[in-house]
Motif scaffolding. Structure first.
Motif, PDB file in Angstrom:
ATOM      1  N   SER A  19       0.826  -1.212   0.169  1.00 59.86           N
ATOM      2  CA  SER A  19      -0.134  -0.040  -0.026  1.00 59.86           C
ATOM      3  C   SER A  19       0.983   1.349  -0.073  1.00 59.86           C
ATOM      4  N   VAL A  47       0.831   5.061   1.624  1.00 60.22           N
ATOM      5  CA  VAL A  47       0.100   5.872   2.621  1.00 60.22           C
ATOM      6  C   VAL A  47       0.534   7.339   2.260  1.00 60.22           C
ATOM      7  N   ASP A  75      -3.034   5.214  -1.610  1.00 61.30           N
ATOM      8  CA  ASP A  75      -4.107   4.041  -1.127  1.00 61.30           C
ATOM      9  C   ASP A  75      -4.957   4.566   0.146  1.00 61.30           C
ATOM     10  N   PHE A  76      -4.318   5.268   0.848  1.00 60.02           N
ATOM     11  CA  PHE A  76      -4.925   5.964   2.126  1.00 60.02           C
ATOM     12  C   PHE A  76      -4.163   7.283   2.263  1.00 60.02           C
ATOM     13  N   THR A 123      -9.408   5.295  -3.231  1.00 59.40           N
ATOM     14  CA  THR A 123      -8.610   5.876  -2.054  1.00 59.40           C
ATOM     15  C   THR A 123      -9.435   6.253  -0.668  1.00 59.40           C
ATOM     16  N   ILE A 124      -8.947   5.706   0.522  1.00 57.07           N
ATOM     17  CA  ILE A 124      -9.729   6.192   1.763  1.00 57.07           C
ATOM     18  C   ILE A 124      -8.908   7.357   2.226  1.00 57.07           C
ATOM     19  N   GLN A 128     -15.822   7.439   0.873  1.00 54.86           N
ATOM     20  CA  GLN A 128     -14.603   7.131   1.200  1.00 54.86           C
ATOM     21  C   GLN A 128     -13.930   7.825   2.389  1.00 54.86           C
ATOM     22  N   THR A 148      -9.781   9.749  11.789  1.00 59.21           N
ATOM     23  CA  THR A 148      -8.918   8.772  12.384  1.00 59.21           C
ATOM     24  C   THR A 148      -8.277   9.679  13.442  1.00 59.21           C
ATOM     25  N   ALA A 155     -14.861   1.305   4.201  1.00 58.96           N
ATOM     26  CA  ALA A 155     -14.108   2.355   4.276  1.00 58.96           C
ATOM     27  C   ALA A 155     -13.432   2.254   5.949  1.00 58.96           C
ATOM     28  N   THR A 178     -11.662  -1.310   6.424  1.00 60.30           N
ATOM     29  CA  THR A 178     -10.419  -1.458   5.831  1.00 60.30           C
ATOM     30  C   THR A 178      -9.494  -0.728   6.567  1.00 60.30           C
ATOM     31  N   MET A 179      -9.790   0.626   6.920  1.00 58.89           N
ATOM     32  CA  MET A 179      -9.010   1.505   8.037  1.00 58.89           C
ATOM     33  C   MET A 179      -8.756   0.710   9.136  1.00 58.89           C
TER      34      MET A 179
END
Length: 308
Positions: A5, A7, A78-79, A106-107, A129, A133, A157, A160-161
């Motif tokens: 991934s 980030v 991707d993030f 993309t998150i 998405q 956090t 979403a 996955t996070m």
């Protein structure tokens, strides 16, 4: 699953660098984006200093790149985790600026301590998405990340996070409603409000407040949460206590006068040398060092337990 991934962390401050470090240590490629050249220039030095303090190899720095090119930082991610200052207008502008470059898969996450995620993304069409956090400082030592579900959050979403954060060794908790302060800060500042109110009302000194917490229920908190404790003593006793104490607990909707006066007088705490307590440079650094050592010991203990 996440090793390949990409980030992107937006913001090269202490939180942004600390968050990037968490992923890089797990050999995940991280791009730190910041529009300020000075912040970009010091980013890897901050992370290197953190790694040194943890007696960790600097090899993970090879998984980090720092850039001032927004489009290249965003388009391959991707993030995306924004870690800008805790100002609503700043966060809104960042997400408006990057929106044209964000892939629909993309998150996209905002790291905020108290601002509702719905406010940050108001008027922006990120489809499903978006998540919040809320990382805690320092992010490479405190395990919790609150994953906040909002109006633009799909179940996928959120899940996955949470899986990504678990993969890099964090403890994610799903916050199911997007309320100001989420869970941790609502409870923490409820305690702070009562503590400051007790000082304001002349019930106890600032030093006494901290001694009470550190030498009583504070000792239990790492192994006994408030709900476990309520069940332990019995909900009947909990109800009896609440019937007596809740009517007298502070419920002001505005900060206490003593806090407002100290801020107005420039007594801001450790950074000004005086807050509720008088702080020398050495005394303040001692508190920071003790906290970091405590968190590091706790992390080492968790890692040993995981190995067994």
């Amino acid at each position: 699953m996440f090793k390949n991934s990409n980030v992107t962390v937006i913001g090269a401050g202490l939180m942004g660098c600390g968050i990037a470090q968490v992923f890089a240590v797990k050999n995940i490629q991280v791009t730190i984006y910041d529009s300020i050249a000075e912040a970009r220039g010091s980013a890897k030095d901050k992370i290197a200093a953190n790694l040194t303090s943890l007696n960790m190899s600097h090899a993970s720095l090879g998984f980090i790149q720092v850039t001032g090119d927004m489009q290249s930082a965003i388009s391959n991610a991707d993030f995306i985790i924004e870690a800008a200052p805790e100002k609503l207008a700043i966060k809104q502008k960042i997400f408006a600026d990057i929106l044209p470059f964000v892939e629909p898969t993309t998150i996209v996450a905002s790291n905020t301590s108290v601002i509702p995620i719905v406010d940050i993304f108001s008027g922006l069409n990120y489809q499903d998405q978006v998540v919040g956090t809320h990382w805690w400082n320092p992010p490479y030592l405190v395990p919790l990340v609150e994953v906040v579900q909002s109006e633009q959050s799909s179940e996928q979403a959120v899940n996955t996070m949470m899986e990504l954060l678990t993969y890099v060794g964090k403890t994610p908790v799903h916050i199911q409603k997007d309320v100001p302060g989420f869970v941790g800060n609502r409870m923490q500042h409820a305690l702070w409000r009562e503590a400051i109110a007790l000082i304001n009302d002349g019930v106890c000194s600032p030093e006494g407040i901290d001694l009470v917490v550190k030498n009583s229920f504070g000792l239990r908190l790492p192994v006994l949460g408030p709900i476990e404790n309520a069940d332990l003593v019995g909900l009947d006793l909990t109800l009896d206590i609440h019937n007596v104490i809740l009517p007298s607990i502070n419920n002001q909707q505005s900060p206490a006068d003593v806090l407002k006066h100290k801020v107005a007088d420039g007594n801001l705490g450790m950074k000004s040398g005086k807050g509720f307590i008088q702080w020398s440079t050495e005394k303040a650094q001692g508190v920071r060092d003790n906290l970091n050592q405590y968190l590091l010991n706790a992390q080492n203990k968790r890692e040993k337990q995981d190995e067994t």
